[in-house]
Design a protein around this motif. Sequence first.
Motif, PDB file in Angstrom:
ATOM      1  N   ASP A  42      33.859 -26.620   7.384  1.00 29.78           N
ATOM      2  CA  ASP A  42      33.067 -25.483   6.493  1.00 29.78           C
ATOM      3  C   ASP A  42      34.387 -25.151   5.431  1.00 29.78           C
ATOM      4  O   ASP A  42      35.330 -25.785   5.445  1.00 29.78           O
ATOM      5  CB  ASP A  42      32.684 -24.381   7.063  1.00 29.78           C
ATOM      6  N   PRO A  43      33.591 -24.801   4.142  1.00 39.22           N
ATOM      7  CA  PRO A  43      34.729 -24.383   3.394  1.00 39.22           C
ATOM      8  C   PRO A  43      35.740 -23.476   4.003  1.00 39.22           C
ATOM      9  O   PRO A  43      35.288 -22.572   4.776  1.00 39.22           O
ATOM     10  CB  PRO A  43      33.782 -23.513   2.283  1.00 39.22           C
ATOM     11  N   PRO A  44      37.021 -23.441   3.390  1.00 30.20           N
ATOM     12  CA  PRO A  44      37.492 -24.200   2.363  1.00 30.20           C
ATOM     13  C   PRO A  44      38.083 -25.811   2.647  1.00 30.20           C
ATOM     14  O   PRO A  44      37.932 -26.648   1.953  1.00 30.20           O
ATOM     15  CB  PRO A  44      38.631 -23.321   1.907  1.00 30.20           C
ATOM     16  N   ASP A  45      37.829 -25.791   4.290  1.00 27.58           N
ATOM     17  CA  ASP A  45      38.604 -27.086   4.337  1.00 27.58           C
ATOM     18  C   ASP A  45      37.401 -28.313   4.039  1.00 27.58           C
ATOM     19  O   ASP A  45      37.837 -29.304   3.710  1.00 27.58           O
ATOM     20  CB  ASP A  45      38.538 -27.224   5.976  1.00 27.58           C
ATOM     21  N   SER A  46      36.184 -28.129   3.859  1.00 27.88           N
ATOM     22  CA  SER A  46      35.007 -29.266   3.588  1.00 27.88           C
ATOM     23  C   SER A  46      35.392 -29.572   2.360  1.00 27.88           C
ATOM     24  O   SER A  46      35.338 -30.751   1.739  1.00 27.88           O
ATOM     25  CB  SER A  46      33.770 -28.677   3.857  1.00 27.88           C
ATOM     26  N   ALA A  47      35.625 -28.414   1.127  1.00 28.86           N
ATOM     27  CA  ALA A  47      35.891 -29.042  -0.268  1.00 28.86           C
ATOM     28  C   ALA A  47      37.110 -29.654  -0.106  1.00 28.86           C
ATOM     29  O   ALA A  47      37.251 -30.637  -1.139  1.00 28.86           O
ATOM     30  CB  ALA A  47      36.049 -27.558  -0.902  1.00 28.86           C
ATOM     31  N   ARG A  48      38.059 -29.292   0.313  1.00 29.82           N
ATOM     32  CA  ARG A  48      39.534 -30.169   0.450  1.00 29.82           C
ATOM     33  C   ARG A  48      39.410 -31.525   0.828  1.00 29.82           C
ATOM     34  O   ARG A  48      39.649 -32.637   0.002  1.00 29.82           O
ATOM     35  CB  ARG A  48      40.662 -29.511   1.100  1.00 29.82           C
ATOM     36  N   PRO A  52      25.302 -21.729   2.549  1.00 26.18           N
ATOM     37  CA  PRO A  52      26.526 -21.467   3.304  1.00 26.18           C
ATOM     38  C   PRO A  52      26.643 -20.661   4.545  1.00 26.18           C
ATOM     39  O   PRO A  52      27.572 -20.616   5.216  1.00 26.18           O
ATOM     40  CB  PRO A  52      27.338 -20.594   2.184  1.00 26.18           C
ATOM     41  N   GLY A  84      27.214 -30.347  -2.657  1.00 28.35           N
ATOM     42  CA  GLY A  84      28.482 -30.362  -1.745  1.00 28.35           C
ATOM     43  C   GLY A  84      28.194 -31.196  -0.461  1.00 28.35           C
ATOM     44  O   GLY A  84      29.390 -31.643   0.099  1.00 28.35           O
TER      45      GLY A  84
END
Length: 406
Positions: A90-96, A55, A344
């Motif tokens: 990057d997270p959290p946008d990448s997970a969404r 991360p 991920g």
Amino acid sequence: MPYLGERDEAFIADPFPCYGALRARGPVHRVRLADGRAVWLVVGHDEARAALVDPRLSREWVNASPDYAGPVGPAGPGRSAIGKHLLIADPPDSARLRGVVLTAFSRSRVEALAPRIRRATDRVLDAFERRGHADLVADFAEPLVGEVVGGLVGVPPLERDAVARWTHELAHPEDVEQEVRAAAALTAWVERFSGHKLRHPGDDLASAFAGLARDDPGALAPDEVPAMVFLVLIAGYRTSVHFLSNALLALLRHPEQLADLRADWSLLGGALEEAARYDGPANTTTVRFTLAPVELGGVTIPGGGQPVCIALSAANRDPSRFPDPDRFDIRRDTGAHLGFGRGGRYCAGAPLARTLGAIAVRTLLERFPDLHAAPDEVPDRHPGLLFRGLRRLPVGFTPRARPRTL
């Protein structure tokens, strides 16, 4: 500082000796690129696996050190000119966003595409089956991927050639000016196309993105639809063309392996995984930037936005993980190969690449039992560090006879 020489003819043709020499000295190096910029290059397998999910390595260009931004800057081609997409999030946008892409390329959706892929493969082969020769890039991989991916996204047939050309110029620009022009052209087209799909949805992936943005903007905002379409086009077109043509080249250059495959089609899945390891379409990842110091393989990469490239091609030839790694072996255990990334950062489009590859390769080899590389065939590769692909792949075969007419 070692010079990588990613635009030198020797590296373009065969980067693996360079990677091997670097890896023999250590798994992580600071190298100078052809444009004069420096990056940290990860060439060891274990270190690459760790870096892919660390991360502290950001994909957002806002975190880049000022001395790396380069001539096109953080808003340059494929970065943020069209808005945030999965490759620069990057997270959290990448997970969404990843959740949206995973749904788009779910196993059930890809399996439903199989009949369309078979029909498209037959049509493409029909176009040259009576010639006795073909270029498996221009005559096979490009039109097949254009029809499959273009149809999946909803690109009108008359516009697919232009879209394919722009994705090619973005992936393999001759210079910065061409990259900027292609980015501007594709961005403008994607924005018009996405706007049309928001107003007039159809039965395609772009319409699905638009519908999601309309019904659940928390999952995908309306202004993120163009970026999502942009990502699928860039990743879908180029990686699929290169995956298919690289796999065919590997098989044609290893006739004993090809003969084994023809004798036992149950080996096809393993052959494609080995092709992804041996000569995959992604040479490196997109660049990452350090948010804090990162230790990999005994080397500490400073924080402050230092650029890091993970050399997937090098990691996939690491002898500490793959014995005799420069040997192509369709029976090899490739379970830890990084041809499609990891965790991920695993390629969400991998199911489509595998399904397309399996159908296309088997159909081609079954229709032309004596398919062979042209006698004077010398692989002609595109320059660049991110993608690894062929400009052309000339082959010969016995033409199928024309049906007799009364």
